[in-house]
Design an enzyme around this catalytic site. Structure first.
Site, PDB file in Angstrom:
ATOM      1  N   CYS A 192      35.991   5.553  34.282  1.00  0.00           N
ATOM      2  CA  CYS A 192      35.621   5.168  35.645  1.00  0.00           C
ATOM      3  C   CYS A 192      34.454   4.173  35.613  1.00  0.00           C
ATOM      4  CB  CYS A 192      35.317   6.422  36.473  1.00  0.00           C
ATOM      5  SG  CYS A 192      35.348   6.107  38.249  1.00  0.00           S
ATOM      6  N   HIS A 240      39.981  10.341  35.434  1.00  0.00           N
ATOM      7  CA  HIS A 240      38.975  11.227  34.837  1.00  0.00           C
ATOM      8  C   HIS A 240      39.615  12.362  34.034  1.00  0.00           C
ATOM      9  CE1 HIS A 240      35.284   9.869  36.974  1.00  0.00           C
ATOM     10  NE2 HIS A 240      36.137   9.480  37.896  1.00  0.00           N
ATOM     11  N   GLU A 296      38.235  14.383  32.050  1.00  0.00           N
ATOM     12  CA  GLU A 296      37.359  15.568  31.980  1.00  0.00           C
ATOM     13  C   GLU A 296      37.567  16.501  33.170  1.00  0.00           C
ATOM     14  OE1 GLU A 296      36.413  12.600  32.914  1.00  0.00           O
ATOM     15  OE2 GLU A 296      34.882  12.696  34.484  1.00  0.00           O
TER      16      GLU A 296
END
Lengths: 774, 226
Positions: B86, B203, B205
């Site tokens: 990002c 993302h 994560e």
């Protein structure tokens, strides 16, 4: 420029750009006006209040002092019209670590050595004038209330009200408010995990923007906003001070008029990046143990933070305005003390530890500037260099504001709304069409247009994102979860403020219970009209009683909140809207329950009773065009039994889904259960509609009535017996209504529609309106 | 294996990445403050999401001048593995470690929602645990993820197989309506010539633990661990 002497908001800055320009411009220092009866009146101070000021000071106030009194004694800071009633609310309990009103926000123990701090606040008037910055700075303000307590904010919610979404105004405001919340919350990196929204003409011209934030801390990290220890330094940290937001607290405490857009300088401008730095630096300095107190500069800025910390610490304070970092030149003490520039904090350090504090702020590229010290006595003394410009007993400002008990009178309109007769309403002939119409009502429809603009996943704790009954976040390193819901049906409150407020608390609690939470505390944002009007004060009193009774029944304390009065537009007051933010704990997050159906073949249950009630329903308002009747009756004992039944079923892992019935009633709730965020939508086939008193309940009330204390649950066929045992033992009326099956919503012989068609309507209702002009 | 997560003052996915790398993947992970001028020995550098310096100018435009970025650049030039997620991807573009630039999303709105990605090249240090053409669902959360570059650069990325992830439908179909931000070629992630620097907007994560609704992001970390 208007008359310098007649208006405290004489510094007209018409746009953010202009505010930016003044950063480089040299501004002429204003002349302080003489204090005349007009100047006093313009500050919202009554002749009686002025006499008290003179009594407190033993002399006439100067202009700076008058300004200080006016903001501290405004409703926003002093609660002068609401305090006696607020005092009747329950605020104690075994989990309460900081009570309502003691600090910036209340604090509750949640076990495992952790505590939560949460609070809801309004930013209605600024958002009406400038929706983007109004909403952004509203969020910024509530976040500072949380981290000033030593808690790291972990989630935000927002509760919004606008006029009809078919109007240009509502579209403009919604767009701006959502973008403002997104701008601030996304940048600072705290997820906006849920909320609620209603569109109704009542809020036209006076939208409600209520933002709630919750923070998490270890018990030992709790910090207080008290100035203690004579000689301790007072630090100013964060952004510089300008004229933005001048007199914001006073602005929030008067009615909006056609001329209110002229008050734009009273709206602050937010800088979320600065706030992020401030957040990290403040949490670090609190952890370091090198300070004694900390307080944000929110409403009434430097004034409020200095006198409140002094009052709490039973100390005096003195500050030198020449040391305050400024972004504009030529500001007089009045302006500096009343500025509501954002992203600023006041810190009470420890003598001899100045270097340590300064180093922490230096690390985050912020400056901690020593502007004064804690003193003997109880005076707040403000200097400009050598010159004393204000001297007021701190307690007089913070705690001894005027208190009013206003006159009450039941509003006339209730005679008419109560006279509503259900028999005058013709039942629809095509219930499919009615359901489709309700799924298209923006207050009911999917809010994804809104929450997809919010980062609702950052921090990787969001277990249930918007779309569930309540938001659910985990606490890393524990098995615990926190469930939060905000609720208030303004139309119910308009028709019966006592019952409406009781329902607001109950619905929030029911939402939290549905996902598996055990309610522990409530924060309230009380949005009402002008309290000087006896009818408005009556609504306020009734609503407080409703909140009180519900909180007592569920044994949940109020931990703080906000009162927002004077919510009126040129055509009258808004619906009374006591927004409730309720927090629950899941001791074991593995016992959480989603809202939507999960598996084909699961058995669908309706828990609770359905009565012949359509008063105040979305069906009556949106389909029949009638805003009248009495809202549904809520029995707090039955509501509690329902929670018991749900909790026991969850404990035994018997529920595959659980969804509360609210706006749009049974048919809408059942349809929502069929939708899935992950795209695997399911159908439902019902043979029965859960009638308990056949013949006594009309079909429209059965399908779309909003009887309280009901949920739709689904259960693995293998667990049917066990679930029924729990429901019988807890004495909750229930009915097995059907099964999760196919891809249509089929309700007896009344409704039969493809899920995909309903879902399309539900998802498109808001985007469709936002894309069309007019 | 050691991992380093760079912390800019406005990073906000730094702790999320740290949590996944250390608690979920068991890597020896440390934070590196942006003012540091040295990078300890490490096997992976993560430039996390957020708003590095507020990003009022242009996303990532100021972060590239951070003291630590000199170290990251020299580490990357020596072949060290770097992943920018990002805002981290935006910083990689601004610092010239990857080609191209970001424009605001075509809707002009911030978008946060799960999207489907197709793995276009599984022969890299970040995707070797995936199948070629594998579909994964990972959330995006950005206001400026509309990747663009000149025609030559796009052609080169395509010819040399440097496009790693594309936005597609749930069934793997590539079409404009499945592209959430308007990026050229539906690009969601690209890699450098040497194959040691990956930039991606989604993302991973955020979907590396079951409780968060999916584990599709884990295959990236597992690939790095090989």
């Amino acid at each position: 420029m208007g008359s310098v002497f007649g208006n405290p908001f004489w510094f007209k800055l018409n746009s953010q750009r202009e505010i930016m320009n003044t950063m480089t411009e040299q501004t002429q220092r204003k002349q302080e006006p003489e204090i005349t009866p007009e100047v006093i009146a313009d500050h919202g101070i009554t002749p009686e209040e002025y006499s008290r000021i003179k009594e407190i000071l033993g002399r006439e106030p100067n202009f700076t002092e008058l300004g200080i009194f006016s903001v501290m004694w405004s409703e926003h800071c002093s609660y002068k019209n609401s305090k006696p009633l607020l005092k009747t609310l329950p605020t104690s309990g075994p989990k309460v670590m900081v009570k309502a009103g003691e600090e910036n926000a209340g604090c509750l123990d949640i076990g495992d050595g952790y505590a939560v701090v949460f609070k809801i606040e309004s930013h209605n008037h600024p958002s009406a004038i400038e929706p983007f910055q109004g909403a952004a700075t509203g969020l910024g303000g509530i976040l500072r209330d949380i981290f000033t307590m030593g808690a790291r904010p972990i989630m935000n919610m927002n509760s919004l009200r606008f006029g009809s979404l078919d109007t240009k105004e509502a579209k403009h405001l919604l767009k701006g408010v959502v973008a403002g919340v997104a701008h601030y919350g996304n940048c600072i990196g705290i997820p906006t995990v849920g909320g609620e929204i209603y569109f109704d003409e009542s809020y036209s011209g006076n939208p409600l923007v209520n933002v709630m934030s919750m923070g998490l801390l270890k018990h030992e990290e709790l910090s207080k906003g008290a100035a203690t220890g004579v000689g301790n330094p007072i630090f100013y940290v964060g952004a510089t001070t300008g004229r933005d937001g001048l007199g914001g607290a006073a602005f929030a405490s008067k009615e909006l008029t056609e001329e209110s857009t002229e008050d734009r300088p009273a709206v602050q401008v937010g800088d979320p990046f600065k706030e992020k730095l401030l957040l990290e630096a403040c949490l670090e300095v609190i952890k370091s143990g090198e300070i004694v107190g900390i307080q944000d500069m929110g409403a009434a800025g430097l004034t409020c933070s200095t006198c409140e910390t002094a009052s709490r610490g039973n100390s005096g304070v003195q500050i030198d305005l020449n040391k305050v970092p400024m972004r504009e030149t030529g500001m007089i003490p009045y302006e500096t003390m009343l500025s509501e520039s954002q992203e600023r904090m006041l810190i009470i350090g420890k003598k001899g530890k100045e270097k340590e504090v300064e180093a922490i702020f230096e690390k985050w590229d912020l400056h901690a500037v020593n502007i004064g010290e804690v003193c003997e006595g109880h005076m707040m003394r403000v200097f400009e260099g050598e010159k004393l410009v204000a001297e007021i007993p701190a307690k007089a400002l913070a705690d001894d504001g005027p208190i009013y008990i206003r006159e009450e009178k039941e509003p006339e309109y209730l005679k008419e709304t109560r006279a509503f007769d259900i028999n005058t309403v013709k039942e629809p002939t095509d219930f499919n069409e009615t359901l489709k119409k309700l799924m298209d009502v923006p207050s009911i429809a999917s809010k994804s247009w809104i929450y997809e603009q919010y980062d609702h996943m950052v921090r990787t704790d969001s277990v249930y994102i918007p779309g569930h009954d309540a938001a659910l976040v985990r606490i890393k390193g524990t098995n615990r979860g926190l469930a939060v819901s905000t609720d208030c049906n303004g139309l119910y409150c308009y028709l019966d403020p006592y019952e409406g407020a009781k329902i607001a608390v109950s619905e929030a609690a029911r939402n939290v219970v549905c996902v598996g939470g055990h309610p522990i505390g409530v924060t309230d944002c009380l949005n009402f009209g002008n309290p000087m009007k006896p009818e408005i004060f009556w609504q306020f009193h009734q609503a407080i009683d409703g909140i009180k009774d519900a909180c007592n029944a569920f044994d949940v304390p109020i931990t703080g909140g906000n009162v927002s009065l004077y919510n009126e537009n040129p055509s009258g007051a808004i619906y009374p809207t006591p927004t409730i933010g309720l927090v629950g704990v899941l001791p074991d997050i593995e016992l959480r329950t989603p809202s939507a159906f999960q598996e084909q073949g699961d058995v669908i249950y309706l828990m609770g009773e359905t009565f012949n009630e359509i008063g105040g329903s979305q069906y009556l308002a949106e389909v029949q065009g009638v805003r009248a009747g009495l809202p549904p009756k809520l029995d707090l004992e039955k509501e509690k039994q329902l929670y018991k039944a749900i909790h026991q079923s969850q404990q035994k892992k018997l529920l595959r889904s659980c969804h509360d019935l609210s706006d749009g009633g049974f048919a809408v709730a059942l349809t929502e259960c069929c939708f899935s965020e992950s795209g695997k939508s399911l159908g439902a086939k019902l043979d029965s509609l859960g009638v308990f008193n056949e013949g006594e309940v009309r079909k429209d009330a059965l399908l779309f009535g909003e009887s309280q204390s009901r949920v739709i649950a689904s259960c693995d066929p293998e667990n049917v017996e066990a679930l029924e045992v729990v429901l019988k033992e807890t004495k909750v009326p229930f009915q097995k209504v059907g099964v999760v099956e196919g891809n249509r919503v089929q309700m007896d012989k009344l409704i039969d529609l493809p899920v995909s068609e309903l879902e399309q309507i539900f998802r498109q209702a808001i985007p469709r309106r936002m894309e069309t002009q007019s | 294996m050691k991992a380093s997560v760079v912390v800019f003052p406005g990073s906000n996915c730094d702790t999320d990445c740290f949590n996944v790398l250390s608690s979920v993947m068991g890597m020896d992970t440390e934070f590196v403050w942006h003012k540091e001028t040295q990078l300890n020995k490490t096997d992976l550098v993560v430039l996390p999401g957020g708003f590095s310096y507020g990003d009022y100018l242009r996303t990532g435009a100021i972060a590239r001048f951070s003291p630590i970025m000199n170290e990251v650049i020299s580490y990357a030039k020596k072949g060290g593995k770097v992943i920018g997620i990002c805002n981290g991807f935006q910083i990689l573009l601004e610092s010239g470690l990857l080609p191209g630039a970001m424009l605001p999303n075509r809707s002009m709105k911030f978008i946060c929602k799960p999207v489907w990605l197709r793995c276009e090249n599984n022969d890299t240090a970040f995707t070797n645990k995936m199948n070629s053409g594998q579909l994964i669902q990972i959330p995006i959360a950005h206001g400026e993820g509309n990747y663009t570059a000149d025609d030559d650069t796009i052609q080169k990325l395509k010819d040399e197989n440097k496009i790693i992830f594309k936005y597609v439908s749930e069934t793997g179909e590539e079409a404009d309506c499945f592209n959430p931000n308007g990026s050229r070629e539906s690009i969601a992630g690209i890699i450098n010539d040497k194959g040691n620097i990956l930039g991606m907007m989604p993302h991973p994560e955020r979907v590396s633990e079951e409780i968060l609704g999916g584990v599709d992001g884990k295959c990236i970390w597992e690939s790095v661990l090989v």
